[in-house]
Design a protein around this motif. Structure first.
Motif: not given
Length: 85
Positions: A54-55, A61-66
């Protein structure tokens, strides 16, 4: 009486295990020993695997968007971007 020197046996700090395939086999084997020997550790292994997955998904996803821009810290900035005097 003679002074007998006993062999200390195998110690873990003398076993050389590096990265790669053999290191992975050692890690998996160690986990299997605990899972087989301590049945309660199965729940811990399951929970930690689910939490880790999960982490990892959230971080992906966070690094893909940022995205993070890596810069060379050893190279000085160009003259036009040095900032105020």
């Amino acid at each position: 009486m003679r002074n007998l020197k006993l062999h200390p046996g195998i110690t873990m700090h003398r076993i050389a295990v590096g990265g790669g395939v053999m290191g992975g086999l050692f890690a998996i084997g160690s986990v299997l020993i605990f899972v087989i020997g301590l049945p309660v550790s199965r729940w811990f292994l399951l929970g930690s695997t689910l939490l880790g997955t999960f982490v990892a998904a959230v971080l992906y996803v966070w690094h893909k968007n940022n995205p993070v821009e890596l810069t060379d810290l050893h190279r000085p900035p160009p003259d036009d971007q040095t900032g105020p005097p």
